[in-house]
Write an enzyme that holds these catalytic residues in place. Structure first.
Site, PDB file in Angstrom:
ATOM      1  N   LYS A  53       6.294   6.495  -1.645  1.00  0.00           N
ATOM      2  CA  LYS A  53       5.751   6.626  -2.746  1.00  0.00           C
ATOM      3  C   LYS A  53       5.943   8.400  -3.108  1.00  0.00           C
ATOM      4  O   LYS A  53       6.282   8.588  -4.133  1.00  0.00           O
ATOM      5  CB  LYS A  53       4.390   6.477  -3.056  1.00  0.00           C
ATOM      6  CG  LYS A  53       4.119   4.756  -3.013  1.00  0.00           C
ATOM      7  CD  LYS A  53       2.306   4.454  -2.661  1.00  0.00           C
ATOM      8  CE  LYS A  53       2.547   3.002  -2.871  1.00  0.00           C
ATOM      9  NZ  LYS A  53       1.122   2.466  -2.554  1.00  0.00           N
ATOM     10  N   GLN A  97      -4.424   4.345  -0.556  1.00  0.00           N
ATOM     11  CA  GLN A  97      -3.889   3.320  -0.018  1.00  0.00           C
ATOM     12  C   GLN A  97      -4.636   2.352   0.592  1.00  0.00           C
ATOM     13  O   GLN A  97      -5.831   2.463   1.579  1.00  0.00           O
ATOM     14  CB  GLN A  97      -2.703   3.943   0.861  1.00  0.00           C
ATOM     15  CG  GLN A  97      -2.060   2.753   1.645  1.00  0.00           C
ATOM     16  CD  GLN A  97      -0.892   2.373   0.606  1.00  0.00           C
ATOM     17  OE1 GLN A  97      -0.422   2.915  -0.413  1.00  0.00           O
ATOM     18  NE2 GLN A  97      -0.127   1.112   0.933  1.00  0.00           N
ATOM     19  N   ASP A 120      -3.425   2.613 -10.015  1.00  0.00           N
ATOM     20  CA  ASP A 120      -3.058   1.318  -9.321  1.00  0.00           C
ATOM     21  C   ASP A 120      -3.872   0.186 -10.174  1.00  0.00           C
ATOM     22  O   ASP A 120      -3.328  -0.982 -10.076  1.00  0.00           O
ATOM     23  CB  ASP A 120      -4.111   1.313  -7.957  1.00  0.00           C
ATOM     24  CG  ASP A 120      -3.287   1.392  -6.857  1.00  0.00           C
ATOM     25  OD1 ASP A 120      -1.964   0.852  -6.885  1.00  0.00           O
ATOM     26  OD2 ASP A 120      -4.105   1.720  -5.733  1.00  0.00           O
TER      27      ASP A 120
HETATM   28  N1  GUN Z   1      -1.573  -1.704  -0.274  1.00  0.00           N
HETATM   29  C1  GUN Z   1      -0.393  -2.444  -0.480  1.00  0.00           C
HETATM   30  N2  GUN Z   1       0.007  -2.595  -1.679  1.00  0.00           N
HETATM   31  C2  GUN Z   1      -0.698  -1.432  -2.484  1.00  0.00           C
HETATM   32  C3  GUN Z   1      -0.796  -0.962  -3.801  1.00  0.00           C
HETATM   33  O1  GUN Z   1      -0.117  -1.336  -4.641  1.00  0.00           O
HETATM   34  N3  GUN Z   1      -1.838   0.025  -3.947  1.00  0.00           N
HETATM   35  C4  GUN Z   1      -2.698   0.537  -2.977  1.00  0.00           C
HETATM   36  N4  GUN Z   1      -3.514   1.472  -3.218  1.00  0.00           N
HETATM   37  N5  GUN Z   1      -2.707   0.042  -1.801  1.00  0.00           N
HETATM   38  C5  GUN Z   1      -1.900  -1.063  -1.396  1.00  0.00           C
END
Ligand code: GUN
Length: 283
Positions: A53, A97, A120
């Site tokens: 990311k 996350q 998100d």
């Molecule tokens: N863990 C796995 N996929 C995601 C996501 O799209 N967002 C977040 N915040 N955590 C994740």
């Protein structure tokens, strides 16, 4: 007939180039989209996602910060950091996350994020906005799937979409997004009886179960569009939930793993962060 393979990777690269230009334009107006990613603990898969990311945001000229917290961080400590990020006018997108260590209640954390910075799309306000068909931040993987289908010119209206998986991250929101696009949606999950009866009736099959090889060519009918959201490691190799080789022989379109849905998730996160910066700028 063998399927056409939809490479999310290529589409993601195209979209990121467009976003890079948009960020350059915004910066002329004094708007500098900024994403802050928070990671708690040392889970290797989470660390690798988070690095991806960060790299992606830097590549398109987006400001980004990574806050790395120890696995022992308390819920109060994390909520305090989120409050500071909520208050910080230079921060447009906040991503914590998941999963989080067990001493922290995930839902409390999700609900602490300012909905206007919730890139998100997990906050109940944004989930509710999506449910009621309003413009908002859509969860990144479902949104990426929608964009992939549209770019491949797969028609959605009136089509029977069958989804395997009912997580808050993927299964439920992708069903909602496609319902909003006038699909007929069936949700299957671990308690569904006679799974194959459902998958055989899909025009579009979305597999997000987290089980390698769950779906094979035997489970689909000729012409099905197959979207594989699975990310599994088998003997050190990344594979999806779909047996690609057998499914490809029957599907009309199919996404591979890797290079399929995965790259689109990060791309939509970048998209949501730019959207957040534009929204806040209008306030
Ligand atoms: N863990 C796995 N996929 C995601 C996501 O799209 N967002 C977040 N915040 N955590 C994740």
């Amino acid at each position: 007939m063998a399927a056409e393979v939809i490479y999310g990777k290529q589409l993601a690269e195209d979209l990121r180039l467009e976003m890079k230009e948009e960020i350059a334009e915004l910066s002329k107006e004094g708007v500098h989209p900024k994403l802050v990613v928070v990671i708690v603990g040392e889970d290797p898969a989470s660390k690798s996602y988070v690095k991806g990311k960060q790299r992606a945001s830097e590549k398109i000229g987006m400001a980004s910060d990574l806050i790395e917290l120890s696995a022992e961080t308390s819920e109060d400590e994390l909520l305090h950091i989120i409050n500071q990020l909520n208050e910080d006018k230079a921060v447009h997108g906040i991503l914590v996350q998941l999963p989080l260590p067990q001493q922290i209640d995930e839902q409390n954390v999700i609900e602490a994020i300012d909905p206007s910075k919730d890139v998100d799309g997990f906050h109940p306000i944004n989930a509710g906005r999506m449910l009621t068909g309003q413009e908002t931040f859509y969860p990144c993987t479902p949104f990426g799937i929608l964009v992939m289908l549209k770019r491949a010119e797969v028609s959605i209206e009136g089509k029977h979409v069958v989804i395997i998986g009912r997580s808050n991250l993927v299964g439920k929101p992708v069903g909602q997004l496609l319902l909003n696009e006038h699909a007929t949606v069936t949700h299957c999950h671990s308690r569904t009886k006679n799974l194959r009866e459902h998958t055989k009736r899909a025009d579009i099959l979305i597999v997000a179960a987290g089980k390698a090889g769950l779906i094979t060519g035997e489970d689909i009918t000729e012409g099905t569009v197959v979207i594989d959201v699975g990310v599994n490691r088998v003997d050190g190799k990344l594979t999806g939930d779909v047996d690609f080789e057998s499914a490809k022989e029957k599907a009309s379109y199919i996404t591979p793993v890797p290079k399929g849905v995965g790259p689109m998730t990060i791309t939509m996160l970048l998209h949501n962060t730019i959207k957040a910066a534009k929204w806040i700028d209008q306030k």
